[in-house]
Design an enzyme around this catalytic site. Structure first.
Site, PDB file in Angstrom:
ATOM      1  N   ASP A   1       0.824  -1.213   0.000  1.00  0.00           N
ATOM      2  CA  ASP A   1       0.000   0.000   0.000  1.00  0.00           C
ATOM      3  C   ASP A   1       0.860   1.266   0.000  1.00  0.00           C
ATOM      4  O   ASP A   1       1.993   1.262   0.456  1.00  0.00           O
ATOM      5  CB  ASP A   1      -0.922   0.022   1.226  1.00  0.00           C
ATOM      6  CG  ASP A   1      -0.144   0.028   2.521  1.00  0.00           C
ATOM      7  OD1 ASP A   1       0.837  -0.739   2.607  1.00  0.00           O
ATOM      8  OD2 ASP A   1      -0.476   0.802   3.435  1.00  0.00           O
ATOM      9  N   GLU A   2       0.268   2.322  -0.505  1.00  0.00           N
ATOM     10  CA  GLU A   2       0.792   3.691  -0.376  1.00  0.00           C
ATOM     11  C   GLU A   2       2.284   3.818  -0.702  1.00  0.00           C
ATOM     12  O   GLU A   2       3.018   4.491   0.013  1.00  0.00           O
ATOM     13  CB  GLU A   2       0.557   4.194   1.049  1.00  0.00           C
ATOM     14  CG  GLU A   2      -0.898   4.236   1.414  1.00  0.00           C
ATOM     15  CD  GLU A   2      -1.136   4.658   2.863  1.00  0.00           C
ATOM     16  OE1 GLU A   2      -2.084   5.407   3.094  1.00  0.00           O
ATOM     17  OE2 GLU A   2      -0.382   4.232   3.752  1.00  0.00           O
TER      18      GLU A   2
END
Ligand code: NGO
Length: 500
Positions: A308-309
């Site tokens: 993620d991210e």
């Protein structure tokens, strides 16, 4: 005029419950009789006895393959009974006996957790409680809707030790949750010892959000958690975050960065600023060691490899990285689970993708053949504030009332994603704003119970009915010492009822 027998306030709600008038009395001379030549079934019986002993003061001896007598709890395994599924069970409370049957030890274990919830809440007290331990007569047939019913604990932002994790596992078991995802690494801390890279814990474990002392699990402690969880039919899913959220790793080993310079430890709560060096072979040698050691300590089928991210990773680098890391996981005999951003890369057919905020990415994952674990941040992020007045929690995904965490259906959570694409649900508890048991309890409870029911029980649930059942779990949570949020949307029964 006689009243209809009461519907027992079970969470999660079973598939079929038929209450009858009358009661079974759990008495001082009760035995737990195991009618199966199976060591796991006997172990489940001993766990039940250990659970009921402190409050009742009864001996509850476990006897294997003896003829059951009046007043006994009888546990049986019928491996041929397909209708029970892998985790289902049948429970019959009769005037003279309670019979628990399942096809598997896991099903039998869930039957014992239901039995526990049928008893007065005082049975869950750690101290001897006076009173009668009575159960209304009932027949229950039950099995889960989804196979993945998870809780994620972020031990990276703030560390929670073995005792805290074991206590959570006990609470998960009571509500039939079966996956504990441990978010072991992030920018602010590295929480698992790796023999081949000792600085990860020497340096990377020594910080936390806000600058606290951090902490980590030794390999032995991690194995202890895994065993404790497994004994309660919970699989630990360990997560090593990558290629972003890696400041603690880079601070421990400067050679893992592209310029060879270790960054300072980080104790804030921003995201998206760190990245592994995608072009460096050392990155993959490192991950091979880390995932190899972790896989060897983890009997479950999955390792979580983050994803993620990764705002500081070039998009094409990101894709190449995700494809390569899935292969590393596989080489160590594990299926990869990844946050949904990974759908931007090519996914292996066995990959599982965790949806948290972007339906489009979830659909892309499914179109590649991946299965989803649903953690919609607007519903099941336990770290969101309940309401404006919440002293703890974040708000970026909005505020999540007790009702909102319960009142949704996994089959229509993501448009274009059908039930067959969904493995189950998981509630993440990120720990930016909590560093104590009290904080953890307050954010997780009672919302976690609603998520447990969304994962176990069939569709067609209603908040109006659920909140009445939930109300009756207040005394039980209190007996267990859980500092839950007694939110006014729930008509909590007075704590005095725990002493019935
Ligand atoms: C996001 C972010 C985490 C935060 C969390 C806080 C995911 C998958 N990545 O969820 O790093 O801790 O929100 O709610």
């Amino acid at each position: 005029m006689s009243r209809a027998p009461a519907f027992p306030p079970l969470i999660p709600k079973p598939l079929a419950v038929a209450p009858r008038r009358g009661a079974f009395q759990l008495g001082r001379s009760a035995r737990i009789v195991v009618r199966a030549d199976d060591p796991e079934a006997a172990r489940v019986a001993r766990l039940l006895a250990a659970r009921l002993r402190p409050a009742t003061g009864y001996r509850l001896p476990v006897s294997v393959s003896r003829e059951p007598g009046s007043g006994d709890l009888v546990l049986g395994l019928s491996p041929g009974d397909r209708a029970l599924g892998d985790e289902g069970y049948r429970l019959r409370v009769e005037p003279t006996m309670a019979r628990l049957d399942a096809r598997t030890p896991a099903g039998l274990f869930y039957a014992t957790q239901t039995l526990r919830q049928l008893l007065p809440a005082s049975v869950d007290s750690a101290r001897r409680r006076p009173g009668r331990f009575e159960i209304g007569l009932v027949t229950i047939h039950d099995r889960p809707r989804f196979g993945w019913r998870g809780l994620m604990l972020d031990v990276a932002r703030h560390f929670f030790d073995v005792g805290e994790v074991q206590r959570l596992i006990d609470l998960m078991a009571l509500y039939k949750l079966n996956r504990l995802h441990l978010h072991l690494t992030d920018d602010q801390g590295w929480r698992i010892a790796v023999r081949s890279w000792p600085n990860l814990t020497r340096v990377g474990a020594s910080t936390a959000v806000g600058g606290g002392p951090g902490g980590h699990f030794t390999r032995r402690q991690y194995a202890q958690i895994v065993r404790y969880a497994r004994d309660r039919f919970v699989d630990v899913v360990p997560e090593i975050e990558m290629p972003g959220h890696v400041n603690a790793a880079l601070a421990s080993y400067g050679e893992l960065t592209c310029d060879g310079v270790a960054p300072a430890p980080y104790t804030g709560i921003d995201v998206g600023f760190s990245s592994f060096c995608i072009g460096k072979e050392l990155t993959y040698a490192f991950l091979d060691d880390v995932l190899g050691e972790l896989a060897a300590l983890t009997p479950g089928a999955y390792v979580h490899v983050g994803g993620d991210e990764a705002f500081s990773t070039d998009p094409s680098d990101y894709r190449a990285f995700v494809e390569r890391v899935q292969r590393i996981a596989r080489r160590h005999g594990k299926r990869a689970i990844l946050w949904e951003e990974a759908a931007r890369a090519r996914l292996q057919r066995t990959a599982v993708v965790q949806h948290w905020h972007d339906p489009e990415l979830a659909r892309r994952a499914v179109s590649q053949g991946a299965k989803l674990v649903l953690s919609p941040s607007t519903r099941v992020y336990l770290d969101m504030k309940y309401d404006r007045g919440s002293p703890l929690g974040l708000e970026w995904a909005g505020r999540t009332s007790v009702r909102k965490a319960y009142d949704w259906d996994p089959a229509d959570a993501v448009e274009g994603v059908a039930e067959r694409d969904v493995l189950g649900v998981e509630a993440p508890l990120w720990s930016e704003t909590i560093d104590t048991r009290a904080g953890l309890d307050w954010l997780a409870f009672p919302r976690l119970l609603g998520v447990a029911e969304a994962g176990w029980s069939e569709a067609g649930r209603t908040w109006r009915e659920y909140r009445m059942r939930l109300a009756q779990h207040g005394p039980r949570l209190a007996a267990l010492g859980v500092g839950f949020n007694a939110d006014p949307s729930v008509p909590w029964s007075s704590l005095a009822t725990a002493d019935r």
